[in-house]
Design a protein around this motif. Structure first.
Motif, PDB file in Angstrom:
ATOM      1  N   GLY A  24       6.124  45.695 105.026  1.00 39.51           N
ATOM      2  CA  GLY A  24       7.520  45.815 105.442  1.00 39.51           C
ATOM      3  C   GLY A  24       8.489  45.667 104.283  1.00 39.51           C
ATOM      4  N   TYR A  25       8.184  44.723 103.385  1.00 37.20           N
ATOM      5  CA  TYR A  25       9.038  44.546 102.211  1.00 37.20           C
ATOM      6  C   TYR A  25       8.950  45.750 101.275  1.00 37.20           C
ATOM      7  CZ  TYR A  25      10.096  39.696 103.307  1.00 37.20           C
ATOM      8  OH  TYR A  25      10.566  38.560 103.898  1.00 37.20           O
ATOM      9  N   ARG A  26       7.750  46.297 101.117  1.00 34.43           N
ATOM     10  CA  ARG A  26       7.594  47.478 100.255  1.00 34.43           C
ATOM     11  C   ARG A  26       8.368  48.669 100.812  1.00 34.43           C
ATOM     12  NH1 ARG A  26       1.402  46.273  99.414  1.00 34.43           N
ATOM     13  NH2 ARG A  26       1.548  44.995  97.550  1.00 34.43           N
ATOM     14  N   ILE A  27       8.304  48.851 102.114  1.00 32.12           N
ATOM     15  CA  ILE A  27       9.065  49.943 102.738  1.00 32.12           C
ATOM     16  C   ILE A  27      10.563  49.707 102.541  1.00 32.12           C
ATOM     17  CG2 ILE A  27       9.686  50.979 104.959  1.00 32.12           C
ATOM     18  CD1 ILE A  27       6.751  50.541 105.801  1.00 32.12           C
ATOM     19  N   GLY A  28      11.013  48.464 102.719  1.00 30.17           N
ATOM     20  CA  GLY A  28      12.425  48.140 102.519  1.00 30.17           C
ATOM     21  C   GLY A  28      12.884  48.386 101.094  1.00 30.17           C
ATOM     22  N   VAL A  29      12.067  47.978 100.126  1.00 32.65           N
ATOM     23  CA  VAL A  29      12.415  48.201  98.722  1.00 32.65           C
ATOM     24  C   VAL A  29      12.437  49.688  98.405  1.00 32.65           C
ATOM     25  CG1 VAL A  29      11.586  47.889  96.359  1.00 32.65           C
ATOM     26  CG2 VAL A  29      11.646  45.947  97.905  1.00 32.65           C
ATOM     27  N   ALA A  30      11.458  50.438  98.907  1.00 33.03           N
ATOM     28  CA  ALA A  30      11.418  51.880  98.653  1.00 33.03           C
ATOM     29  C   ALA A  30      12.652  52.571  99.237  1.00 33.03           C
ATOM     30  CB  ALA A  30      10.142  52.478  99.234  1.00 33.03           C
ATOM     31  N   LEU A  31      13.021  52.197 100.458  1.00 31.72           N
ATOM     32  CA  LEU A  31      14.219  52.790 101.067  1.00 31.72           C
ATOM     33  C   LEU A  31      15.477  52.395 100.305  1.00 31.72           C
ATOM     34  CD1 LEU A  31      13.479  52.409 104.883  1.00 31.72           C
ATOM     35  CD2 LEU A  31      13.655  54.525 103.578  1.00 31.72           C
ATOM     36  N   ALA A  32      15.565  51.140  99.877  1.00 34.70           N
ATOM     37  CA  ALA A  32      16.743  50.686  99.135  1.00 34.70           C
ATOM     38  C   ALA A  32      16.862  51.436  97.809  1.00 34.70           C
ATOM     39  CB  ALA A  32      16.670  49.184  98.899  1.00 34.70           C
ATOM     40  N   ILE A  33      15.744  51.625  97.128  1.00 33.94           N
ATOM     41  CA  ILE A  33      15.777  52.362  95.856  1.00 33.94           C
ATOM     42  C   ILE A  33      16.172  53.814  96.097  1.00 33.94           C
ATOM     43  CG2 ILE A  33      14.317  53.265  93.996  1.00 33.94           C
ATOM     44  CD1 ILE A  33      12.805  50.566  94.103  1.00 33.94           C
ATOM     45  N   LEU A  34      15.581  54.436  97.111  1.00 33.49           N
ATOM     46  CA  LEU A  34      15.908  55.826  97.424  1.00 33.49           C
ATOM     47  C   LEU A  34      17.388  55.987  97.787  1.00 33.49           C
ATOM     48  CD1 LEU A  34      14.652  58.667  97.847  1.00 33.49           C
ATOM     49  CD2 LEU A  34      14.456  58.057 100.261  1.00 33.49           C
ATOM     50  N   LEU A  35      17.911  55.030  98.568  1.00 33.44           N
ATOM     51  CA  LEU A  35      19.313  55.103  98.983  1.00 33.44           C
ATOM     52  C   LEU A  35      20.272  54.745  97.847  1.00 33.44           C
ATOM     53  CD1 LEU A  35      18.932  53.579 102.535  1.00 33.44           C
ATOM     54  CD2 LEU A  35      19.518  55.942 101.974  1.00 33.44           C
ATOM     55  N   THR A  36      19.750  54.255  96.744  1.00 32.63           N
ATOM     56  CA  THR A  36      20.563  54.030  95.548  1.00 32.63           C
ATOM     57  C   THR A  36      20.481  55.221  94.605  1.00 32.63           C
ATOM     58  OG1 THR A  36      20.207  51.647  95.708  1.00 32.63           O
ATOM     59  CG2 THR A  36      20.935  52.490  93.590  1.00 32.63           C
ATOM     60  N   VAL A  37      19.296  55.806  94.493  1.00 30.76           N
ATOM     61  CA  VAL A  37      19.084  56.916  93.556  1.00 30.76           C
ATOM     62  C   VAL A  37      19.794  58.180  94.032  1.00 30.76           C
ATOM     63  CG1 VAL A  37      17.302  58.456  92.625  1.00 30.76           C
ATOM     64  CG2 VAL A  37      16.953  55.991  92.614  1.00 30.76           C
ATOM     65  N   ILE A  38      19.805  58.448  95.311  1.00 26.24           N
ATOM     66  CA  ILE A  38      20.421  59.683  95.825  1.00 26.24           C
ATOM     67  C   ILE A  38      21.920  59.746  95.492  1.00 26.24           C
ATOM     68  CG2 ILE A  38      21.032  60.959  97.918  1.00 26.24           C
ATOM     69  CD1 ILE A  38      18.290  60.154  99.038  1.00 26.24           C
ATOM     70  N   PRO A  39      22.724  58.707  95.772  1.00 30.37           N
ATOM     71  CA  PRO A  39      24.138  58.792  95.384  1.00 30.37           C
ATOM     72  C   PRO A  39      24.334  58.876  93.863  1.00 30.37           C
ATOM     73  CG  PRO A  39      23.859  57.087  97.019  1.00 30.37           C
ATOM     74  CD  PRO A  39      22.490  57.531  96.608  1.00 30.37           C
ATOM     75  N   PHE A  40      23.494  58.164  93.114  1.00 28.08           N
ATOM     76  CA  PHE A  40      23.588  58.243  91.660  1.00 28.08           C
ATOM     77  C   PHE A  40      23.338  59.676  91.195  1.00 28.08           C
ATOM     78  CE2 PHE A  40      21.814  57.908  87.380  1.00 28.08           C
ATOM     79  CZ  PHE A  40      22.803  57.159  86.758  1.00 28.08           C
ATOM     80  N   TRP A  41      22.317  60.310  91.745  1.00 25.49           N
ATOM     81  CA  TRP A  41      22.009  61.690  91.390  1.00 25.49           C
ATOM     82  C   TRP A  41      23.145  62.630  91.793  1.00 25.49           C
ATOM     83  CZ3 TRP A  41      21.123  65.815  94.818  1.00 25.49           C
ATOM     84  CH2 TRP A  41      20.737  67.002  94.200  1.00 25.49           C
ATOM     85  N   LEU A  42      23.711  62.409  92.987  1.00 26.04           N
ATOM     86  CA  LEU A  42      24.813  63.268  93.442  1.00 26.04           C
ATOM     87  C   LEU A  42      25.985  63.221  92.471  1.00 26.04           C
ATOM     88  CD1 LEU A  42      24.951  62.650  97.297  1.00 26.04           C
ATOM     89  CD2 LEU A  42      24.381  64.782  96.127  1.00 26.04           C
ATOM     90  N   VAL A  43      26.305  62.043  91.986  1.00 26.30           N
ATOM     91  CA  VAL A  43      27.454  61.899  91.094  1.00 26.30           C
ATOM     92  C   VAL A  43      27.132  62.412  89.694  1.00 26.30           C
ATOM     93  CG1 VAL A  43      28.957  60.216  89.969  1.00 26.30           C
ATOM     94  CG2 VAL A  43      28.459  59.999  92.397  1.00 26.30           C
ATOM     95  N   MET A  44      25.987  62.031  89.165  1.00 27.96           N
ATOM     96  CA  MET A  44      25.670  62.385  87.781  1.00 27.96           C
ATOM     97  C   MET A  44      25.353  63.868  87.605  1.00 27.96           C
ATOM     98  SD  MET A  44      26.311  59.687  86.217  1.00 27.96           S
ATOM     99  CE  MET A  44      25.749  60.055  84.583  1.00 27.96           C
ATOM    100  N   SER A  45      24.774  64.503  88.608  1.00 28.89           N
ATOM    101  CA  SER A  45      24.426  65.914  88.461  1.00 28.89           C
ATOM    102  C   SER A  45      25.557  66.837  88.895  1.00 28.89           C
ATOM    103  CB  SER A  45      23.172  66.238  89.270  1.00 28.89           C
ATOM    104  OG  SER A  45      23.464  66.192  90.660  1.00 28.89           O
ATOM    105  N   GLY A  46      26.481  66.329  89.683  1.00 28.13           N
ATOM    106  CA  GLY A  46      27.541  67.182  90.202  1.00 28.13           C
ATOM    107  C   GLY A  46      26.996  68.217  91.158  1.00 28.13           C
TER     108      GLY A  46
END
Length: 126
Positions: A24-46
């Motif tokens: 459960g913790y691994r799934i939570g960490v994976a989702l948290a990382i994914l939900l952080t990387v997607i907005p970062f990618w959206l902003v940095m890549s335009g």
């Protein structure tokens, strides 16, 4: 005298809840990382040309990430402590939203209702 055994501590008859498993913790960490990387990618890549759409997607992903953190790491649900922890969390969220929303509303209306400075005002006022 009673022949029943005396218990010094109250027994817990299966009402205790597990805090979580490693899976459960691994799934939570994976989702948290994914939900952080997607907005970062959206902003940095335009990737999206419209800034308002990008901001809306980032805001939506932030709300999803809040839910992931609350469920995965804080273990707030309707079962823990009879639902009182979830109720306290929701009350806190409502108060925070009202405070932030009210502050933004007041600042917006103060900004729009301020008297404009005349062009002939002394230069020390600018």
């Amino acid at each position: 005298m009673s022949t029943r055994p005396v218990h010094l501590a109250p027994e817990d008859h299966g009402t205790a809840r597990e805090h979580g498993s490693r899976r459960g913790y691994r799934i939570g960490v994976a989702l948290a990382i994914l939900l952080t990387v997607i907005p970062f990618w959206l902003v940095m890549s335009g990737a999206l040309p419209n800034a308002a759409v990008t901001a809306a997607i980032i805001f939506a992903l932030a709300l999803v990430q809040i839910v992931v953190h609350v469920v995965s790491f804080l273990h707030l649900d309707t079962q823990s402590e009879g639902g009182w922890t979830l109720l306290a969390f929701l009350f806190t969220a409502v108060i925070v939203v009202l405070t932030i929303g009210g502050s933004v509303w007041v600042m917006y209306h103060l900004n729009t209702n301020m008297m404009p400075m005349p062009d002939s005002a002394p230069s020390t006022m600018r």
